[in-house]
Design a protein around this motif. Structure first.
Motif, PDB file in Angstrom:
ATOM      1  N   MET B  19      32.017   8.774  32.698  1.00  0.00           N
ATOM      2  CA  MET B  19      31.604   9.664  31.611  1.00  0.00           C
ATOM      3  C   MET B  19      31.841  11.112  32.013  1.00  0.00           C
ATOM      4  SD  MET B  19      30.628   7.390  29.468  1.00  0.00           S
ATOM      5  CE  MET B  19      29.727   8.216  28.180  1.00  0.00           C
ATOM      6  N   ILE B  22      32.331  14.196  29.599  1.00  0.00           N
ATOM      7  CA  ILE B  22      31.308  14.768  28.719  1.00  0.00           C
ATOM      8  C   ILE B  22      30.200  15.442  29.525  1.00  0.00           C
ATOM      9  CG2 ILE B  22      31.754  13.139  26.850  1.00  0.00           C
ATOM     10  CD1 ILE B  22      29.265  11.625  27.611  1.00  0.00           C
ATOM     11  N   TYR B  24      26.038  17.386  28.923  1.00  0.00           N
ATOM     12  CA  TYR B  24      24.938  17.637  27.983  1.00  0.00           C
ATOM     13  C   TYR B  24      24.948  19.101  27.557  1.00  0.00           C
ATOM     14  CZ  TYR B  24      20.411  17.582  25.777  1.00  0.00           C
ATOM     15  OH  TYR B  24      19.400  17.682  24.852  1.00  0.00           O
ATOM     16  N   PHE B  28      23.283  22.138  21.223  1.00  0.00           N
ATOM     17  CA  PHE B  28      23.366  21.062  20.227  1.00  0.00           C
ATOM     18  C   PHE B  28      22.448  19.880  20.547  1.00  0.00           C
ATOM     19  CE2 PHE B  28      27.693  22.977  19.500  1.00  0.00           C
ATOM     20  CZ  PHE B  28      27.360  23.519  18.262  1.00  0.00           C
ATOM     21  N   GLN B  29      21.892  19.878  21.770  1.00  0.00           N
ATOM     22  CA  GLN B  29      20.964  18.835  22.209  1.00  0.00           C
ATOM     23  C   GLN B  29      21.618  17.452  22.204  1.00  0.00           C
ATOM     24  OE1 GLN B  29      16.656  19.711  21.090  1.00  0.00           O
ATOM     25  NE2 GLN B  29      17.675  20.542  19.317  1.00  0.00           N
ATOM     26  N   LEU B  30      22.884  17.427  22.629  1.00  0.00           N
ATOM     27  CA  LEU B  30      23.606  16.159  22.750  1.00  0.00           C
ATOM     28  C   LEU B  30      24.789  16.338  23.703  1.00  0.00           C
ATOM     29  CD1 LEU B  30      26.090  17.078  20.861  1.00  0.00           C
ATOM     30  CD2 LEU B  30      24.891  15.929  19.052  1.00  0.00           C
ATOM     31  N   SER B  31      25.468  15.251  24.019  1.00  0.00           N
ATOM     32  CA  SER B  31      26.620  15.329  24.916  1.00  0.00           C
ATOM     33  C   SER B  31      27.853  15.808  24.154  1.00  0.00           C
ATOM     34  CB  SER B  31      26.917  13.948  25.515  1.00  0.00           C
ATOM     35  OG  SER B  31      25.784  13.467  26.176  1.00  0.00           O
ATOM     36  N   PRO B  39      30.940  17.373  19.796  1.00  0.00           N
ATOM     37  CA  PRO B  39      30.051  16.267  20.164  1.00  0.00           C
ATOM     38  C   PRO B  39      30.852  15.021  20.554  1.00  0.00           C
ATOM     39  CG  PRO B  39      29.306  17.315  18.145  1.00  0.00           C
ATOM     40  CD  PRO B  39      30.649  17.899  18.460  1.00  0.00           C
ATOM     41  N   PHE B  41      30.373  11.922  20.145  1.00  0.00           N
ATOM     42  CA  PHE B  41      30.550  10.917  19.092  1.00  0.00           C
ATOM     43  C   PHE B  41      31.543  11.380  18.019  1.00  0.00           C
ATOM     44  CE2 PHE B  41      26.910   8.510  20.733  1.00  0.00           C
ATOM     45  CZ  PHE B  41      27.378   7.219  20.528  1.00  0.00           C
ATOM     46  N   ASP B  42      31.722  12.699  17.867  1.00  0.00           N
ATOM     47  CA  ASP B  42      32.720  13.185  16.920  1.00  0.00           C
ATOM     48  C   ASP B  42      34.119  12.843  17.399  1.00  0.00           C
ATOM     49  OD1 ASP B  42      31.198  14.115  14.941  1.00  0.00           O
ATOM     50  OD2 ASP B  42      31.477  16.248  15.374  1.00  0.00           O
ATOM     51  N   THR B  74      26.406   1.721  24.275  1.00  0.00           N
ATOM     52  CA  THR B  74      25.375   1.417  23.285  1.00  0.00           C
ATOM     53  C   THR B  74      25.228  -0.093  23.111  1.00  0.00           C
ATOM     54  OG1 THR B  74      26.955   1.645  21.467  1.00  0.00           O
ATOM     55  CG2 THR B  74      25.620   3.581  22.012  1.00  0.00           C
ATOM     56  N   CYS B 134      20.566   4.287  33.771  1.00  0.00           N
ATOM     57  CA  CYS B 134      20.780   5.594  33.127  1.00  0.00           C
ATOM     58  C   CYS B 134      21.464   5.432  31.794  1.00  0.00           C
ATOM     59  CB  CYS B 134      21.657   6.471  34.011  1.00  0.00           C
ATOM     60  SG  CYS B 134      20.998   6.678  35.656  1.00  0.00           S
ATOM     61  N   THR B 135      21.732   4.211  31.404  1.00  0.00           N
ATOM     62  CA  THR B 135      22.622   4.054  30.251  1.00  0.00           C
ATOM     63  C   THR B 135      21.905   3.788  28.947  1.00  0.00           C
ATOM     64  OG1 THR B 135      22.816   1.712  30.699  1.00  0.00           O
ATOM     65  CG2 THR B 135      24.487   3.169  31.654  1.00  0.00           C
ATOM     66  N   ASN B 136      20.641   3.390  28.985  1.00  0.00           N
ATOM     67  CA  ASN B 136      20.059   3.040  27.689  1.00  0.00           C
ATOM     68  C   ASN B 136      19.254   4.169  27.106  1.00  0.00           C
ATOM     69  OD1 ASN B 136      18.670   2.209  29.988  1.00  0.00           O
ATOM     70  ND2 ASN B 136      17.178   1.170  28.791  1.00  0.00           N
TER      71      ASN B 136
END
Lengths: 302, 136
Positions: B19, B22, B24, B28-31, B39, B41-42, B74, B134-136
């Protein structure tokens, strides 16, 4: 504002946070692995006043995951001080007055216990496979002899030993597996239900999203669909089973749950387990079901 | 004597998903993708669009790798769906249950004696040091 309790590597929260940002919906992500980096003030006078990272008021909480803070300069007392931080966190959560929460951590931890959830599922009216937990070899032998049976962990099946990682899936247990020098530590033994297919039900408040996986199409996933990444597809549950899923969530005092069901070859639905904080993003990606939107609607009372 | 349940333990490939592309992002409070404000996920949706449009050609390596990773993460997190990500330290649930018990009985918690559940926790931790998930 929404308070999200999580950590920096929770990608499910990333997924939802991305949607919230695009919708300009306000939220504060409290990363528990960085808890030691937030400013906080707690004043106890006639009442308790909490202020964490300058945030005071929240209307809702999404409790996802907790992780102890990584205290790099305090590695020798990491656990002790880390737990002090956790006490602070739970004091904070318990002191907040919010309208909506997914879900109360006390209810989550209680509902994560598989014995308790089986009992509750039976109480609300689910059909549950015959189950036994025992340290008596005689009792276990009788159980196995009586019907085809499976063994599965009483909690998480994931652990490491040395540098190696292990998983314990659901497995078939037969009489010849049980030897004299085996130690019966807590585990779940269950009647093996012959499956037509399996269903994962994600419940958000009273919204129910069911998806089906053809676990019997692959020899490897007959007993446990997690062994391979099979595609899930949207599924329509009968009304009475939908109703039971909602009842179970309410009975467990949760507002979210991921329920695993079997649809048997005899045409019956069996409850296997519920994950009170289960994963769901992969289902949304597979099926297109709008689980994230239901979650957001619930938390923002839309 | 060996626990029966461990006969069914299967060694898994513990290789960490990469990973490294990416990071944090506090704002934006996300990776996000490193060096950008995109982001993570974008990058999946842009990858999907690119892939669909170009019929499999000209895909971005970072995005396609990341798509697999995030989808895998996920999904694979279902192997450990418990709320306490520190599986080596299940004390949080102990703390909660201890608190519940304390409320019920109105007794003070004795700080010198461990809560009942911590005995089994310590034994288990000593025998099988669990990996921090660390993944969930």
């Amino acid at each position: 504002m929404l308070l999200i309790i999580s950590h920096t590597e929770d990608y499910t929260v990333d997924y939802v946070a991305n949607i919230l940002n695009k919708s300009s919906l306000p939220f504060f992500r409290l990363n528990t692995d960085l808890l030691h980096e937030y400013d906080y003030v707690v004043e106890v006078n006639s009442r308790i006043h909490f202020e964490l990272s300058r945030h005071r008021e929240f209307q809702s909480i999404w409790f996802r995951r907790v992780k102890l803070p990584q205290l790099r300069d305090l590695t020798d007392v990491q656990n002790y001080i880390g737990l002090d931080y956790q006490s602070l966190l739970f004091g904070y959560i318990c002191s907040l007055q919010v309208e909506r929460i997914i879900s109360d951590p006390y209810s989550i931890y209680r509902a994560e216990n598989k014995i308790f959830q089986l009992k509750t599922a039976l109480n609300v009216g689910f059909k549950v496979p015959k189950t036994v937990l025992t340290n008596s070899k005689e009792v276990l032998r009788k159980f196995i002899d009586h019907q085809p049976s499976i063994i599965k962990p009483i909690r998480s099946g994931k652990f490491t030993h040395g540098n190696d990682s292990f998983l314990i899936y659901t497995n078939r247990i037969e009489a010849n597996h049980l030897l004299e020098d085996d130690l019966l530590t807590p585990a779940i033994y269950q009647q093996e239900i012959i499956k037509e297919y399996e269903i994962r039900v994600t419940v958000v408040g009273e919204k129910v999203f069911a998806s089906k996986v053809n676990s019997q199409s692959d020899e490897e996933t007959v007993l446990d669909w997690r062994r391979k990444h099979l595609k899930f597809e949207a599924y329509t549950l009968p009304f009475n089973i939908t109703d039971l899923c909602i009842k179970l969530i309410k009975e467990l005092q949760l507002s979210f749950g991921a329920i695993d069901l079997i649809y048997s070859t005899t045409g019956e639905y069996y409850f296997l387990e519920i994950n009170p904080n289960g994963q769901w993003v992969w289902i949304e990606l597979d099926t297109g079901q709008k689980i994230s939107q239901a979650l957001i609607n619930y938390l923002y009372n839309v | 004597m060996r626990p029966l349940i461990l006969k069914y333990a299967e060694q898994i490939d513990a290789e960490e998903l990469d990973m490294s592309s990416i990071i944090y992002d506090e704002e934006f409070q996300l990776s996000v993708i490193k060096g950008t404000k995109t982001p993570a996920f974008d990058s999946i949706s842009s990858f999907t669009k690119t892939f669909t449009k170009a019929d499999g050609e000209g895909t971005d390596d970072t995005a396609s790798g990341l798509q697999g990773h995030l989808h895998t993460i996920t999904y694979s997190a279902i192997n450990s769906e418990v709320s306490d990500s520190d599986e080596t330290r299940p004390e949080l649930s102990v703390v909660l249950f201890t608190k519940t018990q304390t409320f019920t009985t109105s007794e003070e918690t004795d700080e010198d004696s461990p809560p009942p559940m911590s005995l089994s926790t310590k034994t288990n931790t000593r025998d099988y040091k669990e990996e921090t998930d660390c993944t969930n």
